[in-house]
Design an enzyme around this catalytic site. Structure first.
Site, PDB file in Angstrom:
ATOM      1  N   ASP A  57       9.293  17.193 -43.388  1.00  0.00           N
ATOM      2  CA  ASP A  57      10.294  17.896 -44.188  1.00  0.00           C
ATOM      3  C   ASP A  57       9.793  18.134 -45.610  1.00  0.00           C
ATOM      4  O   ASP A  57       9.988  19.210 -46.176  1.00  0.00           O
ATOM      5  CB  ASP A  57      11.576  17.053 -44.258  1.00  0.00           C
ATOM      6  CG  ASP A  57      12.491  17.276 -43.068  1.00  0.00           C
ATOM      7  OD1 ASP A  57      12.415  18.353 -42.457  1.00  0.00           O
ATOM      8  OD2 ASP A  57      13.278  16.370 -42.765  1.00  0.00           O
ATOM      9  N   CYS A  58       9.166  17.098 -46.179  1.00  0.00           N
ATOM     10  CA  CYS A  58       8.695  17.217 -47.563  1.00  0.00           C
ATOM     11  C   CYS A  58       7.597  18.281 -47.659  1.00  0.00           C
ATOM     12  O   CYS A  58       7.534  19.062 -48.610  1.00  0.00           O
ATOM     13  CB  CYS A  58       8.162  15.884 -48.068  1.00  0.00           C
ATOM     14  SG  CYS A  58       9.423  14.590 -48.140  1.00  0.00           S
TER      15      CYS A  58
END
Lengths: 562, 562
Positions: free
Chosen positions: B322-323
């Protein structure tokens, strides 16, 4: 292409007569700018005159000749619509300036003047007229215009050149984050020039490597870049690199680095090109030598990772901080270049790997959890924190991860695993609804106990198929080799991948950018360069060195080819 | 500020006389554009005339009046130097157009005409004159000009507005990646408007939460954004959001999303604003519901993570994919906006979380390792793959990670741990130099055995101090709470952090962007908004709805405030 010949015959009442014959060439509107071939200058011009060539002069000539064609005063139009890199100097103004220079130097009024504009003239800042004593004058030369990039060499995608077509970035780097930043930009169309020392940089042998010692890592991190090998221990080498980083042109002057290369400090580079955009990644904010594998334990993740109750800290295998920092560095370069375009100002953007991790700790709420809640998060195994998510063993030993974070995911999970009634009974027993995600986390052990038999009664393939059919959010656990063998998303079945022959390594599936653009397309992946593969091309095309000077640089070992 | 009064008295030989008195106000060159206050229009104008206002008209007026001031024809200059959002319409042209409109509608030649330009006029595409039957005419209104952003509300940094000052992004999102993308842009100066449903989106209660149930995660992911709450189940709500996403202005028309919101498909939004830039994140390329915690096991990392010899797959706690995807989405938005600026074309950039992971598997060389080498990487505990890097237990139970990847790191590590002689003896014994990094990986167990006693004889603090003094690359293992308590890099000692009061939660250290710019600065972190905090402001300032219409939207529940 249309040719139009216009004749003017001007004679006054008191005598005097001027005949002008003008051939005008109309071209079709281009898709992109094609840089003209450079025309050699006379070796030793008898004179050189420089004329300031700013937008006011262009406006005044347009106004005086009542010429509203926007390529002469509207930069935005010139670039967007007619695809010129800059405002265009009026052909008649060039002719006028050259004739005036001729008159000044040859003396007297010319009996005849012949002028041929062989390409659009985009001087950007000044116009130079070179002349020789034999009364011949030459086309002005593009002194300050950079060469639009991306057309030379390499594989190109079918018609799609990528979002960043026409941007040139120089990269002085090694390892993960900055090479990844450069490659991320290269894969969406930027021309990225990686500078290495002859023999290769610090990461030339980084694992994984092939049996022959070729780095698969290096090939992965440098796809689609150009490579120049410069001996940066020499002053001439440092000078060359500084020229490369600060080369003129709106598309250039962009530098990504994580290495302290001599002569490449921001201040000395900005003295050459004040609007330089430079992005520098350091280990920590103090300039200390941190890497992903030391930052990660320092901010706390390995202690929170692993089996519940275990006290063995578990470091990640994915260099996540490098991957995050590399993508952030790419964002930083684009954001600073955007500001430069609007304000004319360059910038030096600094980031530190450890700051990237420290900031993420805050973004994810973990700093608040410690500071506000006083909670030091323990290991929760493979459970999803704060909602329901768990891994299960199947009958054949395979494992599956399932997620019940949103209400929909939770509903679908219970339906797929046929546990709706059992969960309703659990809710009645504990006197609490499991609709709030936090309740599902608190009661995760009881939930897992109810779900486990369903997985234990099925092979991983059967369980996966049922979850997939129900629209559940799930994933199998696989080794890397299993993933490659089983998952079409990791193969050329996925349009992101191509079978690509990497020189020195062979053919294997290579990913393009994950960014698929409806308009700009997704350029096909291109191989990594061989070290120094583009040294000669870069010296000639970017630094515009003559062949003799390039030869001397190779002979003296300042530059190396492949 | 300087006032100059200019008088003209024009009389012809054959009679006729015109007296003009002109007051000109000279202002200091501004640092940035300050949008003028909107001036209310007459409620029911007697007529409305629209005049095309393109750059050709501005050029011709400049040419006719021999006025070379570049704000009228050189967009780049107008924006960079005088900080206008667009080309400026000449005051005399406005006066002329208004007087002509007055003449057409009132009939006859005016005996007297009074005109006051109260602010620079930047129409972008057309100019509108509103008039009333009583022979009074009004300043034209900025119909198409967007409002430059970032000045209203929130904390501002000392003089520094950030790289992306003047960009407006609308975000329809939940959870990690897209909220992180929006926040990354907001923290470097963009105005980011997050749209949620009244009551909050899917991530409104995401853990960690405070004792009172306030989400620390939400506060972390939405810092510095503006919040509008719209009931997107209603047609009016969908219409409002579509207007917001496609609002005019070069700084707008930018949309980040990971949610399938009704009416917000690219095709229908692009029908309203063809140059829309939209970035859409999906779970996988098939549109399936993948999340970080299911993608990660599917691509292979958990199976390769954990203690050597163990067969328990270990999932990461950091939602790394996600990051990474969030930062890549931010890059995508900036790259597509850059292309829009140059070509005028919008784009729809699509990425899938699973593709981000699959591509990274390739970038890191892991796909090549499987496909070319036939190697399925096992667990190597906390060892650095392919070189030397290992964790050690100290006398007090503390653990330390050390890295010997480069030659320098390896040399310094041996010196700091006083193991140079022992390693030399090992090299003699095995008949192999440990200078190549691959040799250090193969012989890591023997190396670790020689280094371990040095760590076992010292506390973690003593060992860390010695490693730090030697310039080694090392990091301690800490829990999150230990990291916060011990490490100044995670506290306001680090200029990236500020103690910030987050409404509803309290004060704790909050990070700004890791990007520190020499020129554009690093804006101080700003709190996350309360849900709907900026609903009214956005309806008035971005959508330019009159007060009555805004009131009705609140009354009807289409929009909610805080």
């Amino acid at each position: 292409m249309v040719f139009v010949r216009v004749g003017h015959d001007i004679a006054g009442a008191g005598g005097g007569r001027l005949t002008e014959e003008q051939d005008i060439v109309y071209l079709a509107m281009p898709d992109r700018f094609t840089p003209p071939r450079a025309i050699p200058l006379p070796e030793a011009p008898a004179f050189r005159e420089t004329v300031p060539m700013g937008p006011e002069r262009l406006f005044r000539f347009s106004a005086a000749t009542w010429n509203a064609h926007r390529i002469h005063y509207d930069l935005d139009y010139a670039q967007r619509v007619e695809k010129y890199p800059a405002l265009i100097v009026h052909g008649p103004m060039q002719a006028m300036l050259l004739m005036e220079a001729a008159m000044r130097h040859a003396g007297g009024v010319p009996a005849r003047f012949r002028f041929r504009g062989v390409h659009p003239y985009v001087p950007r800042c000044r116009s130079v007229a070179d002349g020789r004593g034999d009364s011949r004058w030459y086309d002005p030369v593009q002194r300050c215009a950079g060469r639009p990039s991306g057309d030379a060499g390499g594989n190109r995608v079918g018609g799609m050149s990528g979002l960043l077509h026409g941007m040139r970035v120089v990269e002085g780097s090694a390892f993960v984050a900055i090479p990844l930043a450069g490659m991320t930009l290269a894969q969406i169309g930027a021309e990225v020039i990686r500078v290495d020392r002859p023999g290769g940089g610090l990461d030339a042998a980084r694992w994984p490597v092939t049996a022959a010692g070729q780095s698969l890592f290096w090939a992965g991190m440098n796809k689609g870049k150009k490579s120049i090998a410069i001996d940066l221990t020499t002053e001439r080498g440092q000078e060359l690199m500084a020229e490369l980083v600060t080369a003129p042109g709106e598309e250039a002057g962009l530098y990504l680095t994580n290495l302290p290369i001599r002569g490449m400090a921001y201040a000395s580079l900005a003295a050459r090109r004040p609007d330089l955009v430079m992005v520098t990644l350091a280990g920590d904010r103090h300039g200390g030598p941190q890497v992903d594998y030391t930052v990660n334990p320092a901010v706390g993740f390995p202690v929170a990772t692993g089996a519940e109750g275990s006290d063995a800290p578990t470091a990640h295998v994915l260099p996540a901080w490098d991957c995050i920092a590399g993508n952030l560095a790419a964002t930083a370069l684009l954001a600073a270049e955007r500001r430069r375009l609007r304000t004319g100002a360059g910038d030096h953007v600094k980031l530190a790997l450890k700051d990237v991790a420290a900031a993420m700790l805050g973004h994810l709420g973990i700093i608040g959890e410690v500071a506000v809640n006083g909670v030091d998060r323990p290991k929760y195994g493979n459970a999803l924190y704060g909602a329901y998510g768990q891994d299960f063993a199947c009958a054949d030993g395979g494992r599956i991860m399932v997620i019940g974070l949103t209400s929909r995911q939770w509903r679908v999970l219970l339906k797929a695993t046929e546990t709706e009634a059992a969960i309703a009974a659990l809710e009645a027993r504990i006197g609490e609804s499991l609709k709030p995600e936090a309740a599902r986390f608190r009661h995760r052990a009881a939930i897992t106990e109810l779900l486990a038999p369903w997985f234990a009664a099925r092979s991983a393939a059967e369980a996966g198929a049922a979850l997939q059919a129900a629209g559940a959010t799930w994933g199998p656990f696989r080794s890397f080799a299993q993933a490659l063998a089983e998952d079409p998303d990791l193969s050329p079945d996925n349009p992101m991948f191509r079978m690509l022959d990497q020189p020195g390594i062979g053919a294997y599936p290579v990913p393009a950018s994950p960014l698929a653009c409806a308009g700009a397309g997704r350029p096909d992946p291109r191989p990594a360069p061989l070290l120094g593969q583009h040294s000669e091309e870069i010296l000639a095309d970017v630094l515009r060195l003559p062949a003799g000077a390039i030869g001397a640089l190779f002979d003296d070992g300042v530059v190396a080819g492949r």
